[in-house]
Design an enzyme around this catalytic site. Structure first.
Site, PDB file in Angstrom:
ATOM      1  N   CYS A   1       0.866  -1.182   0.000  1.00 34.89           N
ATOM      2  CA  CYS A   1       0.000   0.000   0.000  1.00 34.89           C
ATOM      3  C   CYS A   1       0.897   1.223   0.000  1.00 34.89           C
ATOM      4  O   CYS A   1       1.551   1.525   0.998  1.00 34.89           O
ATOM      5  CB  CYS A   1      -0.915   0.001   1.220  1.00 34.89           C
TER       6      CYS A   1
ATOM      7  N   GLU B   1      -3.823   1.073  -6.058  1.00 36.63           N
ATOM      8  CA  GLU B   1      -2.860   0.028  -6.412  1.00 36.63           C
ATOM      9  C   GLU B   1      -2.730  -0.015  -7.926  1.00 36.63           C
ATOM     10  O   GLU B   1      -3.669   0.331  -8.657  1.00 36.63           O
ATOM     11  CB  GLU B   1      -3.323  -1.331  -5.873  1.00 36.63           C
TER      12      GLU B   1
END
Length: 354
Positions: free
Chosen positions: A2, A127
């Protein structure tokens, strides 16, 4: 992993979104610490400041460990034992902490042993999916599925605890498990609070995008146990660290690739893969209303909410790319984008790897 998030809600709204019940069952709002250090943004990257939840007992001796505060912290944990005067000279990355090595690395094992567990708050995270056969990537915005609730008459401050649930009916923030630490400059000065996001193997739904994801605490019980280090041991808390399938996502523009871009277009769904508009899910309709009525600079807006019948029909997976420049104001961009073409027949909902 992340490496980029969004958290654009004004601080008062974010506190209402984090309403909870203490050990006595009383409905409460977390109290802000250093609220002036919170900078809402659609595009947060490591070394920026983000809001985290933590137990009040960390900052007040004798406090009830079930009570919570919100505090802005630096993303990228600086260990308390770091000896350099400049935290940017840390030679290893600490924005993420792998769950499978959390007990092996001193940087994470020490704060975990001290009960320094926190919950990182975000609208969602970004992402990037690698496209097969090319060096290109497709960014996605990933967030909790949203449930439509009865709309409140006002988004202003509540008069009392009985009104809080009526006041908050918007976006459900993503709650990610993290660890924090407190570093004291060797030459003196203010302590630096910083955090890391714990990561796990991706769930099946996200595995086509990336093989890692944040450890998401899904529900009030999980959040409460993770934060309450006074009653829940580290061994018990670590049982909460696992992938969740309760997640949804959609592709977004490459505007988000540059962390200096901080506009609503970072979150807008685009379709770079197919030329179809899709039927709306409840989550996507909630997100569109939420984006259209909130900005990182002010909580109140003169732009009226669109009637439900006016909300465009699109899914959380694929939508035609916005034709407008990212330099346009957020409200203007959204208004014009919302008036685009009529809906078409739905197509596959899975992300495709090129």
């Amino acid at each position: 992993m992340c490496g980029r998030t969004s958290c654009h809600l004004p601080k008062e709204v974010l506190a209402r979104a984090c309403a909870y019940r203490d050990r006595q069952g009383q409905r409460r709002l977390p109290e802000w610490r250093d609220p002036d250090r919170y900078c809402p943004s659609y595009n947060k990257s490591p070394q920026s400041s983000s809001p985290v939840l933590l137990s009040r007992l960390h900052v007040e001796k004798g406090a009830d460990s079930s009570e919570r505060i919100i505090a802005p912290m630096r993303w990228g944990l600086v260990p308390s034992w770091f000896k350099e005067a400049d935290p940017s000279k840390l030679q290893f990355h600490t924005s993420n902490c792998r769950s499978d090595t959390i007990m092996e690395k001193r940087s994470f094992k020490v704060p975990l042993g001290k009960g320094r567990r926190c919950v990182v708050l975000a609208d969602g995270f970004y992402e990037w999916q690698r496209c097969q056969g090319t060096n290109k990537t497709q960014p996605y915005f990933i967030y909790f599925p949203q449930i439509k609730t009865e709309k409140s008459e006002s988004m202003g401050a509540a008069d009392g605890p009985e009104d809080w649930e009526k006041v908050w009916d918007n976006w459900r923030p993503l709650t990610m498990a993290g660890l924090f630490d407190c570093w004291e400059p060797p030459e003196g000065g203010d302590c630096l609070y910083s955090y890391t996001i714990i990561t796990v193997d991706s769930c099946k739904g996200l595995n086509d995008i990336h093989h890692r994801m944040p450890a998401i605490l899904d529900g009030e019980e999980a959040v409460s146990k993770w934060l309450d280090f006074g009653e829940v041991s580290a061994q018990e808390a670590l049982k909460l660290i696992r992938p969740t399938e309760n997640i949804t996502f959609h592709p977004v523009s490459s505007v988000v690739n540059n962390s200096r871009n901080n506009t609503p277009e970072c979150l807008l769904p685009v379709d770079s893969l197919v030329k179809k508009e899709l039927k709306a899910s409840g989550s996507s309709q909630k997100m569109l209303q939420w984006l259209a009525t909130k900005s990182p600079k002010k909580e109140d807006t003169e732009t009226p909410q669109k009637a439900e019948s006016d909300v465009p029909q699109w899914s959380s997976q694929f939508l035609k790319k916005s034709p407008f420049s990212p330099r346009r104001g957020g409200a203007d961009l959204l208004k014009r984008w919302l008036k685009r073409e009529e809906e078409e027949e739905p197509v596959a909902k899975r992300p495709h790897t090129q």
